[in-house]
Design a protein around this motif. Structure first.
Motif, short mmCIF file in Angstrom:
data_model
loop_
_atom_site.label_atom_id
_atom_site.label_comp_id
_atom_site.label_asym_id
_atom_site.label_seq_id
_atom_site.Cartn_x
_atom_site.Cartn_y
_atom_site.Cartn_z
N SER A 272 1.04 8.10 4.79
CA SER A 272 0.13 7.00 4.50
C SER A 272 0.57 5.68 5.15
CB SER A 272 -0.02 6.89 2.99
OG SER A 272 -1.26 6.35 2.69
N LYS A 276 1.97 5.25 9.06
CA LYS A 276 1.74 4.23 10.10
C LYS A 276 3.10 3.73 10.58
CE LYS A 276 -1.85 2.37 6.91
NZ LYS A 276 -2.98 3.25 6.88
N GLU A 310 -11.66 3.84 6.03
CA GLU A 310 -11.06 2.49 6.07
C GLU A 310 -11.16 1.92 7.49
OE1 GLU A 310 -6.86 2.34 5.13
OE2 GLU A 310 -7.16 0.40 4.16
N PHE A 319 -4.88 -5.57 2.69
CA PHE A 319 -3.41 -5.60 2.87
C PHE A 319 -3.06 -6.59 3.98
CE2 PHE A 319 -4.65 -1.33 1.45
CZ PHE A 319 -3.93 -1.24 0.27
N HIS A 420 -5.05 13.19 -0.55
CA HIS A 420 -4.09 12.29 0.09
C HIS A 420 -2.70 12.47 -0.54
CE1 HIS A 420 -3.10 8.67 2.31
NE2 HIS A 420 -2.62 8.10 1.21
C1 GCU Z 1 -4.46 2.58 0.80
C2 GCU Z 1 -4.71 2.03 2.17
C3 GCU Z 1 -4.31 3.00 3.27
C4 GCU Z 1 -2.90 3.47 3.04
C5 GCU Z 1 -2.77 4.00 1.65
C6 GCU Z 1 -1.34 4.41 1.24
O1 GCU Z 1 -5.33 3.65 0.56
O2 GCU Z 1 -6.08 1.68 2.24
O3 GCU Z 1 -4.37 2.38 4.53
O4 GCU Z 1 -2.54 4.43 4.00
O5 GCU Z 1 -3.15 3.00 0.71
O6 GCU Z 1 -0.38 3.90 1.80
O7 GCU Z 1 -1.25 5.20 0.31
#
Ligand code: GCU
Length: 441
Positions: A272, A276, A310, A319, A420
Motif C-alpha cells: 500500500s 509506493k 484513487e 494525504f 487490500h
Molecule cells: C489509503 C490510500 C492509499 C494507500 C492506502 C494504504 O487507502 O488512499 O493510497 O495505499 O491508504 O496505505 O493502506
C-alpha cells in the motif's frame, strides 16, 4: 497549487473502463530531448532523467548522504520455536550534514528499531563455527510496530507516534501490548525463514510519523537546513522520508557483523503506501536486488493517467504530506505529469520486480497496475531481459486469472483473489519469484 480540503471535495471514484480518459504514456525510452534510447549503454542516462523527474514532480528530494550507527540490542537464538535467530537492532540516523563553521548547528538523531529474523539452520547468526552461507532477505516497513508482526512478548513496543486505532492495540497515539501479533499474518516470518530467507522489518513511524505535522518530527526534523534550501515544490514528503529510512536500515544491516544476511541479495517489499515507498526505494537505492510492490495503487504501481479509483487529486487532498508539493500540479491534470508508474517500475531494471494486486482492491486499480507492469517491459527488453510474460512466453494482453501469477520474465504480476492486504498467498508468489533470482542453491 492548494487543493480544497478532502471534505470539501465531492469525490466519485471511477471504476468504469469506458470512462477512462484517453491518454498517452510517456515513453521510458525517449530522452527529454526527444532522442530515442536504443542501446543498453544509453539507458543509465535516461534512468537518471526519470529519477530526477520523479524527484521533482512526485516524491521530493532527500540528501544523498546518510549517517547511520547500528547496535545489536537483543538476540534470541530460539525464536519461532527454535527455527529463527531473532535480532533487534537500534539504528541511529543522524543529521546528514552539519556545517562545521557554525558551532550553533546541533546534531539531531532519530532511532529506528529493526527486527531481523534469520533462519536458524542457515544463517551465521547462530554462531555456528562452520559459518553457513549467509541468506538472502526481504526488507519491508510495517504499519503498526515490530511488536505487531509477532506475538513474541520480548519484542520492543515502539515508543513512536502511532495512529489511534481505538482498539486494544493503542492507547491514544501510543502502541501498547494488546497489539502484539496483530499484524503477524502480513509478516509470516516462519514461512519466510523456512524458505531460506531472512525477514528485516521496522516500524515506518520510527522514521517519520504518518501525519501532516509540517515535517517538524521524524527524519525531516534532522535536516531543516537541507529542506529549507530546496525549491518549495521539491521538499520531500513522507514517502521520500520512509525511503531514506529504508536505505539507512540497509546501511545498518551492512555494518552489523554476523547477522547471517547476504546484503547483495536483499529485496525491498512494501504494502500500500509502503508499496509506493518500496518502489521508490528500489528505484533510487541500487543495492536492492529485488523490488516488490503489493497493492501500492495511486502514486505507486497504478497508472496515474487512468484515474481509476484513487486519483492524484484525491490522494493529494487526503494525504498532503506523502508527496512533494510539485505533485499537486497534476491534480485532475494527470496527462501533464512528465512520468507515470510504468517508469517507476522500469527504474528497477535490470533487477527483478514483482507487482501484486488484489481483485477487490479496486481503489488501487489492479488493471492499472497490470498495464504499468507490462509497459515497463521495453526497458527490460532493451537490457536483454524478458519483461512481463504470460504462460506462453508472450506479452499478455489481459491480466492473469485471479490467484495466478505471470512470473516467468523479470517482471512478475499477480492478482490475488480478495481485498487490500499483504497475505500469505502474496508472499508465496514473491518467494517463488525470489527463488529464481536470490537463491544460489
Ligand atoms: C489509503 C490510500 C492509499 C494507500 C492506502 C494504504 O487507502 O488512499 O493510497 O495505499 O491508504 O496505505 O493502506
Amino acid at each position: 497549487i492548494a487543493s480544497p480540503p478532502a471534505a470539501a471535495q465531492k469525490f466519485e471514484p471511477n471504476y468504469d473502463e469506458a470512462k477512462v480518459p484517453a491518454y498517452q504514456l510517456p515513453d521510458p525510452l525517449v530522452m527529454e530531448s526527444g532522442d530515442p534510447v536504443t542501446t543498453a549503454e544509453q539507458w543509465p542516462a535516461r534512468r537518471a532523467e526519470i529519477i530526477e523527474l520523479f524527484t521533482q514532480h512526485v516524491f521530493g528530494r532527500m540528501p544523498e548522504h546518510r549517517r547511520v550507527e547500528s547496535k545489536v540490542v537483543r538476540r534470541d537464538a530460539n525464536a519461532n520455536d527454535g527455527q529463527t535467530v531473532r535480532t533487534e537492532l537500534s539504528v541511529i540516523v543522524k543529521s546528514p550534514q552539519l556545517d562545521p563553521s557554525n558551532p550553533g548547528d546541533i546534531e539531531k538523531s532519530i532511532e529506528i528499531h529493526v527486527l531481523v529474523d534469520v533462519p536458524h539452520s542457515r544463517g551465521a547468526a547462530n554462531g555456528d563455527a562452520a559459518k553457513p552461507a549467509a541468506v538472502p532477505a526481504f526488507l519491508g516497513l510495517n504499519f503498526q510496530g515490530n511488536h505487531t508482526v509477532t506475538s513474541d512478548p520480548n519484542v520492543r513496543i515502539t515508543p513512536s507516534w502511532v495512529r489511534d486505532r481505538r482498539d486494544d492495540s493503542t492507547e491514544g497515539n501510543r502502541a501498547v501490548a494488546g497489539g502484539r501479533g496483530v499484524a503477524a499474518s502480513r509478516w509470516p516470518s516462519e514461512m519466510i525463514n523456512q524458505r531460506g530467507y531472512a525477514l528485516i522489518t521496522a516500524y515506518y513511524g520510527d522514521i517519520d510519523p504518518d501525519t501532516d505535522d509540517g515535517f517538524q518530527n521524524g527524519i525531516h526534523g534532522l535536516m531543516p537546513e537541507f529542506i529549507a534550501s530546496l525549491p518549495p515544490e521539491e521538499r520531500p514528503g513522507s514517502i521520500a522520508g520512509w525511503t531514506y529510512g529504508i536505505s539507512c536500515i540497509l546501511d545498518a544491516i551492512e555494518k552489523t557483523p554476523n547477522l547471517g544476511i547476504d546484503v547483495s541479495r536483499v529485496g525491498v517489499i512494501g504494502h500500500s503506501r509502503l508499496g509506493k515507498t518500496a518502489l521508490w526505494a528500489g528505484a533510487i537505492d541500487p543495492r536492492f536486488a529485488l523490488v516488490i510492490s503489493n497493492d501500492s495503487g495511486c502514486g505507486g504501481a497504478a497508472l496515474s493517467r487512468r484515474a481509476v479509483g484513487e486519483t492524484v487529486g484525491r490522494i493529494n487532498a487526503s494525504f498532503p504530506h506523502w508527496f512533494c508539493d510539485g505533485f499537486e500540479h497534476y491534480n485532475q491534470n494527470e496527462n501533464a505529469l512528465p512520468v507515470d508508474s510504468h517508469e517507476l517500475i522500469a527504474l528497477a531494471a535490470p533487477r527483478p520486480i514483482a507487482v501484486g494486486s488484489a481483485t477487490d482492491d479496486k481503489w488501487a486499480d489492479p488493471r492499472g497496475e497490470f498495464l504499468a507492469a507490462r509497459a515497463a517491459s521495453p526497458v527490460y527488453e532493451l537490457l536483454g531481459l524478458p519483461g512481463l510474460l504470460d504462460d506462453e512466453g508472450q506479452t499478455p494482453s489481459e491480466p492473469p486469472q485471479p490467484d495466478h501469477a505471470y512470473s516467468s520474465g523479470a517482471i512478475s504480476y499477480h492478482l490475488r483473489a480478495g481485498g487490500h492486504d499483504l497475505a500469505k498467498e502474496d508472499w508465496q508468489c514473491y518467494l517463488d519469484f525470489a527463488d529464481r533470482f536470490l537463491q544460489q542453491d
